[in-house]
Scaffold this motif. Structure first.
Motif, mmCIF file in Angstrom:
data_model
loop_
_atom_site.group_PDB
_atom_site.id
_atom_site.type_symbol
_atom_site.label_atom_id
_atom_site.label_comp_id
_atom_site.label_asym_id
_atom_site.label_seq_id
_atom_site.Cartn_x
_atom_site.Cartn_y
_atom_site.Cartn_z
ATOM 1 N N THR A 136 56.542 164.341 -33.453
ATOM 2 C CA THR A 136 56.878 162.910 -34.161
ATOM 3 C C THR A 136 56.913 162.845 -35.144
ATOM 4 O OG1 THR A 136 54.766 161.932 -33.479
ATOM 5 C CG2 THR A 136 56.585 161.967 -31.472
ATOM 6 N N TYR A 137 57.775 162.161 -36.515
ATOM 7 C CA TYR A 137 57.232 161.897 -37.766
ATOM 8 C C TYR A 137 58.425 161.013 -38.393
ATOM 9 C CZ TYR A 137 61.685 164.697 -37.233
ATOM 10 O OH TYR A 137 63.524 164.882 -36.780
ATOM 11 N N PHE A 138 58.096 160.770 -39.496
ATOM 12 C CA PHE A 138 58.627 159.193 -39.784
ATOM 13 C C PHE A 138 58.229 158.231 -38.935
ATOM 14 C CE2 PHE A 138 61.786 162.018 -42.158
ATOM 15 C CZ PHE A 138 60.794 162.705 -43.780
ATOM 16 N N THR A 139 56.906 157.962 -38.774
ATOM 17 C CA THR A 139 56.760 156.868 -37.735
ATOM 18 C C THR A 139 56.590 155.519 -38.784
ATOM 19 O OG1 THR A 139 56.520 158.272 -36.107
ATOM 20 C CG2 THR A 139 55.826 156.117 -36.025
ATOM 21 N N PRO A 140 57.152 154.557 -38.773
ATOM 22 C CA PRO A 140 56.441 153.688 -39.316
ATOM 23 C C PRO A 140 55.353 152.874 -39.306
ATOM 24 C CG PRO A 140 59.129 152.833 -38.855
ATOM 25 C CD PRO A 140 58.326 153.844 -38.197
ATOM 26 N N GLU A 141 54.520 152.689 -40.211
ATOM 27 C CA GLU A 141 53.017 152.184 -39.794
ATOM 28 C C GLU A 141 52.900 151.011 -38.938
ATOM 29 O OE1 GLU A 141 50.278 152.570 -43.149
ATOM 30 O OE2 GLU A 141 51.278 153.977 -44.070
#
Length: 136
Positions: free
Chosen positions: A39-44
């Motif tokens: 997973t990547y670019f998941t908003p904080e």
């Protein structure tokens, strides 16, 4: 009943040439890997996970950034783990409800013990307590 624990993978190399870490089934990995995903670019502001499994075990690794993983066991024990080093992973057994919150730059690598099967997911917390709470 299995519980979550950290796995430190070998960190081979040095600052001048870089590093490599290795995971091998039966050695550093506690199961043969049947599926790998990231997973990547998941908003904080997003909390992912919010589930447990009937069968699947996983190892979560923050290959970049930081991931805060919260696990809950059927007996109510809650643990928080901070993954922020690419040579440390977290073993998550099937019987652990888990959530993940990511720094924006986080890239999470997951090794899973089974292929994807939607029927393996326990997505309602009350079902998790009923299913795994009775297994103690």
């Amino acid at each position: 009943m299995k519980t979550p624990y950290l796995i430190t993978f070998p960190k081979l190399g040095d600052p001048a040439i870089g590093y490599i870490s290795v995971g091998e089934a039966g050695k550093t990995l506690p199961f043969p890997v049947a599926r790998t995903f990231w997973t990547y670019f998941t908003p904080e502001s997003i909390v992912r996970g919010r589930h447990a499994h009937h069968v699947t075990e996983q190892i979560l690794i923050a290959v970049a950034g930081r991931i805060i993983v919260t696990t809950e066991m059927p007996d109510g024990e809650i643990q928080n783990f901070v993954l922020d080093s690419p040579h440390v992973g977290l073993f998550v057994p099937a019987n652990a409800w888990h959530t993940m919150q990511y720094s924006h730059t986080a890239v999470q690598l997951v090794f899973a013990s089974t292929p994807y099967d939607e029927q393996d997911y326990i997505r309602k917390h009350e079902d998790f307590l009923r299913i795994w709470g009775g297994a103690q």
